[in-house]
Structure formats: C-alpha cells, structure tokens
Enzyme design. Structure first.
Site, short mmCIF file in Angstrom:
data_model
loop_
_atom_site.label_atom_id
_atom_site.label_comp_id
_atom_site.label_asym_id
_atom_site.label_seq_id
_atom_site.Cartn_x
_atom_site.Cartn_y
_atom_site.Cartn_z
N SER A 140 13.66 -37.70 42.56
CA SER A 140 14.25 -37.98 43.86
C SER A 140 14.97 -39.32 43.81
O SER A 140 14.64 -40.20 43.00
CB SER A 140 13.16 -38.02 44.94
OG SER A 140 13.65 -38.55 46.16
N TYR A 153 4.61 -40.70 47.59
CA TYR A 153 5.64 -39.75 47.15
C TYR A 153 6.68 -40.45 46.29
O TYR A 153 7.01 -39.99 45.19
CB TYR A 153 6.29 -39.11 48.37
CG TYR A 153 7.45 -38.20 48.02
CD1 TYR A 153 7.24 -36.88 47.62
CD2 TYR A 153 8.77 -38.65 48.10
CE1 TYR A 153 8.29 -36.05 47.30
CE2 TYR A 153 9.83 -37.83 47.77
CZ TYR A 153 9.59 -36.53 47.38
OH TYR A 153 10.65 -35.72 47.05
#
Length: 258
Positions: A140, A153
């Site tokens: 990401s 995350y």
C-alpha cells in the site's frame, strides 16, 4: 526478461482487487487456484471464469489468519507448484490504536505479514529450482508514510514492501521475480471510474501483473501516486507526521460531528 504465467494462486480472490487479478489472469489463459474464506463466492467466480475463458480454476477455501488454513494453502503450493503467487489477501482495522481490540491488531499482522511470509516461503524454492516464476505481494502507499488511525495496517504494509524488495534482490538473475504492489485509494467495485484520488481495481491489478512479469521490484499504480511517492520519500519525517496527524484529527473530528 518478461514472463508469462501458466498457473497462478491468488489469495483474497473472492472480491475487490483479488477478483480483478483472477479475471485478468483467466483472460490471459492462466489456470488458477483461488483462495478466500467464502467458498460460495469462490465457487461462483470459479464457474464464471472457467466458462468464459476455458481455463482450469480450482477453489481452496481457507482463512489465512487460522494456522490450519494457512498451512493447507502452503502445502498446496508445495504439492502443486504455480508460476505466480499473488499475495493479495489483507485486512485493516481503522481507528485509534488504543481503542482497537488487541485481537484485531494481531489479525492484521497474521494476515498481512505472517501469511505473506509463509506462502512466499512455500512457493519460492520450487520457482528457484525451475528457474522461473513470480511473487506479487500487495502492499500500500501507506507503507511510505506515518499513518495515524491505521498504525498497525501501515506498519504491516511497510513490512511487505521492504520484504518484497529484499527478496527481489535475493532472486535477481535467477529467473524469478518478486514485486511489491503499492496502490493508493482503490475502489473495491467497478461502479465508478478513476479520479484524482481513487483508482479502479482492474487498473491496479493490471499494473501489478505487468510489473511482476517485467521483473520490477516496486509498482505504484496511477500517475497521481507516482508523482506523490518521491515527495513522500524526500520530505522530512517530522513534517510528514505533522501533516498526516492533522488530516487524521480532522477526519476524527468530522466523524464525531456526524
């Protein structure tokens, strides 16, 4: 050297970017093993892809946060090697770290890190022995910046990015490609087109597949995010922390106001 993949295993394949990976690979004639928790969704997708593209599609329902489920998928990779492993399955719990249950923090680590490592470790030895193959790990853009509100995350995605780039260097010149795919905000359905913020899942999946086939270590899809990445890498970390914390606080205040 650009690679073509005859067989692939895709995790998190029942929806979102994982479904897009499966559809694109099937359209290219790649036989598939589809992994996700929901066997009903996998069965429908497998039937559609097999009928539409005349490829072999096998379903392997497994929860990759469960040790037994993860072990079954790892064993499948060792028993029936594939040309391409797409580590797409991921999970994010969003909110203040101290307010999110510890179980959710560990679940993110188990799925986003432990499963990626376990499956790559199962797939790579066979690929290296054959002298060909690819591993595409979905990370990401949050890997490159502090991320209040998604601390665990973002940390897992930073791990995946560093892990992938390190493996890319280890296997370089051995016919095997390892790539980290780092998308920004991505729509999980196809109800709207791309814009300055949001990417389409099919575009993200296509960029990742092209990158691993070409042997690139890192793939950032979308011109808007390609332009942002150098600034993130060069900006002083103190300024980044101030900027993202301000955005996080504004988002939190807006949520409270709602």
């Amino acid at each position: 050297m650009r690679q073509e993949f005859r067989t692939a295993l895709v995790t998190g394949a029942s929806s979102g970017i994982g479904e897009a990976f499966a559809a694109l690979l099937a359209a290219r004639g790649t036989d598939l093993v589809l992994v996700a928790r929901r066997d009903d969704l996998l069965d429908r997708l497998a039937e559609t892809l097999a009928r539409r593209h005349r490829v072999a599609v096998r379903v392997l329902a497994a929860d990759l946060t469960d040790p037994d489920g993860l072990a079954r998928v790892a064993e499948a990779l060792r028993r029936e090697p594939v040309d391409l492993l797409v580590n797409n399955a991921g999970y994010g719990a969003f909110g203040a770290f101290a307010e999110i249950p510890l179980e959710d923090q560990f679940r993110q680590i188990d799925l986003n890190v432990r499963a990626v490592v376990r499956l790559a470790h199962a797939a790579l030895p066979g690929m290296l022995e054959r002298g060909r193959g690819g591993v595409l790990n979905v990370a990401s853009m949050s890997a490159f910046t502090p991320s209040p509100g998604s601390a665990t995350y973002a940390a897992t995605k930073a791990y995946v990015t560093s892990f992938s780039e390190s493996l890319h260097a280890e296997v370089q010149g051995k016919g095997v490609h390892v790539t980290a795919l780092c998308p920004g905000f991505t729509r999980t359905d196809e109800t709207a087109g791309p814009n300055l913020i949001w990417l389409r899942r099919a575009d993200v999946a296509r960029a990742g597949l092209e990158a691993v086939a070409a042997g690139r270590a890192l793939c950032v899809p979308g011109n808007q995010y390609k332009m942002v990445l150098p600034a993130l890498r060069l900006a002083p970390r103190s300024l980044l922390r101030v900027a993202v914390n301000r955005a996080w606080q504004q988002a939190a205040d807006t949520k409270i106001g709602d």
